[in-house]
Design a protein around this motif. Structure first.
Motif, PDB file in Angstrom:
ATOM      1  N   TRP A 118       0.816  -1.210   0.000  1.00 52.33           N
ATOM      2  CA  TRP A 118       0.000   0.000   0.000  1.00 52.33           C
ATOM      3  C   TRP A 118       0.849   1.259   0.000  1.00 52.33           C
ATOM      4  N   GLN A 119       0.256   2.347  -0.465  1.00 51.73           N
ATOM      5  CA  GLN A 119       0.864   3.670  -0.409  1.00 51.73           C
ATOM      6  C   GLN A 119      -0.146   4.650   0.158  1.00 51.73           C
ATOM      7  N   VAL A 120       0.350   5.528   0.996  1.00 52.39           N
ATOM      8  CA  VAL A 120      -0.442   6.645   1.487  1.00 52.39           C
ATOM      9  C   VAL A 120       0.222   7.891   0.914  1.00 52.39           C
ATOM     10  N   ARG A 121      -0.554   8.700   0.242  1.00 51.59           N
ATOM     11  CA  ARG A 121      -0.024   9.900  -0.412  1.00 51.59           C
ATOM     12  C   ARG A 121      -0.794  11.130   0.031  1.00 51.59           C
ATOM     13  N   ARG A 122      -0.096  12.244   0.054  1.00 53.45           N
ATOM     14  CA  ARG A 122      -0.758  13.519   0.269  1.00 53.45           C
ATOM     15  C   ARG A 122      -0.522  14.348  -0.986  1.00 53.45           C
ATOM     16  N   TYR A 123      -1.600  14.803  -1.557  1.00 54.50           N
ATOM     17  CA  TYR A 123      -1.528  15.585  -2.791  1.00 54.50           C
ATOM     18  C   TYR A 123      -2.555  16.697  -2.701  1.00 54.50           C
ATOM     19  N   ARG A 124      -2.095  17.905  -2.880  1.00 54.17           N
ATOM     20  CA  ARG A 124      -2.949  19.094  -2.818  1.00 54.17           C
ATOM     21  C   ARG A 124      -3.794  19.134  -1.539  1.00 54.17           C
ATOM     22  N   GLY A 125      -3.143  18.795  -0.426  1.00 48.70           N
ATOM     23  CA  GLY A 125      -3.801  18.902   0.867  1.00 48.70           C
ATOM     24  C   GLY A 125      -4.747  17.773   1.219  1.00 48.70           C
ATOM     25  N   ARG A 126      -4.825  16.760   0.376  1.00 44.56           N
ATOM     26  CA  ARG A 126      -5.718  15.630   0.647  1.00 44.56           C
ATOM     27  C   ARG A 126      -4.895  14.351   0.759  1.00 44.56           C
ATOM     28  N   VAL A 127      -5.356  13.434   1.585  1.00 46.37           N
ATOM     29  CA  VAL A 127      -4.668  12.157   1.772  1.00 46.37           C
ATOM     30  C   VAL A 127      -5.369  11.096   0.939  1.00 46.37           C
ATOM     31  N   HIS A 128      -4.568  10.292   0.261  1.00 48.67           N
ATOM     32  CA  HIS A 128      -5.081   9.221  -0.596  1.00 48.67           C
ATOM     33  C   HIS A 128      -4.383   7.931  -0.208  1.00 48.67           C
ATOM     34  N   VAL A 129      -5.099   6.821  -0.279  1.00 51.79           N
ATOM     35  CA  VAL A 129      -4.497   5.506  -0.055  1.00 51.79           C
ATOM     36  C   VAL A 129      -4.790   4.644  -1.272  1.00 51.79           C
ATOM     37  N   LEU A 130      -3.765   3.944  -1.752  1.00 51.81           N
ATOM     38  CA  LEU A 130      -3.923   3.111  -2.931  1.00 51.81           C
ATOM     39  C   LEU A 130      -2.930   1.969  -2.883  1.00 51.81           C
ATOM     40  N   ARG A 131      -3.200   0.961  -3.652  1.00 47.09           N
ATOM     41  CA  ARG A 131      -2.248  -0.147  -3.749  1.00 47.09           C
ATOM     42  C   ARG A 131      -0.956   0.389  -4.344  1.00 47.09           C
ATOM     43  N   ALA A 132       0.154  -0.099  -3.823  1.00 43.76           N
ATOM     44  CA  ALA A 132       1.456   0.338  -4.318  1.00 43.76           C
ATOM     45  C   ALA A 132       1.593  -0.032  -5.787  1.00 43.76           C
ATOM     46  N   LEU A 133       2.162   0.863  -6.536  1.00 45.83           N
ATOM     47  CA  LEU A 133       2.374   0.613  -7.959  1.00 45.83           C
ATOM     48  C   LEU A 133       3.514  -0.386  -8.120  1.00 45.83           C
ATOM     49  N   SER A 134       3.371  -1.293  -9.048  1.00 46.95           N
ATOM     50  CA  SER A 134       4.417  -2.279  -9.274  1.00 46.95           C
ATOM     51  C   SER A 134       5.575  -1.627 -10.031  1.00 46.95           C
ATOM     52  N   GLU A 135       6.718  -2.266  -9.939  1.00 50.49           N
ATOM     53  CA  GLU A 135       7.887  -1.777 -10.666  1.00 50.49           C
ATOM     54  C   GLU A 135       7.624  -1.897 -12.166  1.00 50.49           C
ATOM     55  N   PHE A 136       8.235  -1.020 -12.924  1.00 51.31           N
ATOM     56  CA  PHE A 136       8.063  -1.091 -14.370  1.00 51.31           C
ATOM     57  C   PHE A 136       9.414  -1.364 -15.013  1.00 51.31           C
ATOM     58  N   ASP A 137       9.367  -1.930 -16.187  1.00 48.73           N
ATOM     59  CA  ASP A 137      10.570  -2.290 -16.929  1.00 48.73           C
ATOM     60  C   ASP A 137      11.040  -1.073 -17.710  1.00 48.73           C
ATOM     61  N   ARG A 138      12.157  -0.488 -17.303  1.00 43.78           N
ATOM     62  CA  ARG A 138      12.676   0.717 -17.962  1.00 43.78           C
ATOM     63  C   ARG A 138      13.201   0.442 -19.368  1.00 43.78           C
ATOM     64  N   SER A 139      13.417  -0.816 -19.699  1.00 41.70           N
ATOM     65  CA  SER A 139      13.942  -1.131 -21.030  1.00 41.70           C
ATOM     66  C   SER A 139      12.836  -1.152 -22.095  1.00 41.70           C
ATOM     67  N   VAL A 140      11.590  -1.138 -21.681  1.00 41.45           N
ATOM     68  CA  VAL A 140      10.475  -1.161 -22.630  1.00 41.45           C
ATOM     69  C   VAL A 140      10.197   0.252 -23.100  1.00 41.45           C
ATOM     70  N   CYS A 141      10.196   0.432 -24.405  1.00 41.79           N
ATOM     71  CA  CYS A 141       9.896   1.745 -24.990  1.00 41.79           C
ATOM     72  C   CYS A 141       8.702   1.598 -25.915  1.00 41.79           C
ATOM     73  N   VAL A 142       7.854   2.583 -25.890  1.00 38.86           N
ATOM     74  CA  VAL A 142       6.679   2.572 -26.743  1.00 38.86           C
ATOM     75  C   VAL A 142       6.763   3.784 -27.647  1.00 38.86           C
ATOM     76  N   ALA A 143       6.637   3.551 -28.940  1.00 40.15           N
ATOM     77  CA  ALA A 143       6.657   4.648 -29.899  1.00 40.15           C
ATOM     78  C   ALA A 143       5.302   5.342 -29.889  1.00 40.15           C
ATOM     79  N   VAL A 144       5.321   6.639 -29.868  1.00 44.46           N
ATOM     80  CA  VAL A 144       4.100   7.423 -29.874  1.00 44.46           C
ATOM     81  C   VAL A 144       3.905   8.014 -31.263  1.00 44.46           C
ATOM     82  N   ALA A 145       2.765   7.734 -31.868  1.00 47.65           N
ATOM     83  CA  ALA A 145       2.462   8.278 -33.197  1.00 47.65           C
ATOM     84  C   ALA A 145       2.138   9.749 -33.086  1.00 47.65           C
ATOM     85  N   ARG A 146       2.627  10.509 -34.029  1.00 44.75           N
ATOM     86  CA  ARG A 146       2.358  11.945 -34.030  1.00 44.75           C
ATOM     87  C   ARG A 146       1.523  12.332 -35.195  1.00 44.75           C
TER      88      ARG A 146
END
Length: 76
Positions: free
Chosen positions: A48-76
């Motif tokens: 779990w994660q507890v966050r404070r953002y703009r004066g409000r407290v939020h609780v959410l499941r912790a985000l999983s690690e991401f693979d930094r080697s994965v790149c996604v091309a964005v169409a323009r």
């Protein structure tokens, strides 16, 4: 401070988050209340994660690690 701890416990319970240990709860409360007003606070405990953002407290499941080697091309 006991009322603040009870409120934080209720808040976490209401969102089905696991209860942190007493030491973690104290640290969480200290960080949430003691940080600068414009600080983005993020405390991770277990899955779990507890966050404070703009004066409000939020609780959410912790985000999983991401693979930094994965790149996604964005169409323009």
């Amino acid at each position: 401070m006991p009322r603040a701890k009870n409120l934080l416990r209720y808040f976490l319970h209401d969102r089905s988050a696991t209860m942190p240990q007493a030491v973690q709860l104290d640290d969480m409360l200290q960080q949430l209340c003691g940080a600068r007003e414009d600080a983005a606070v993020c405390i991770t405990y277990g899955d779990w994660q507890v966050r404070r953002y703009r004066g409000r407290v939020h609780v959410l499941r912790a985000l999983s690690e991401f693979d930094r080697s994965v790149c996604v091309a964005v169409a323009r």
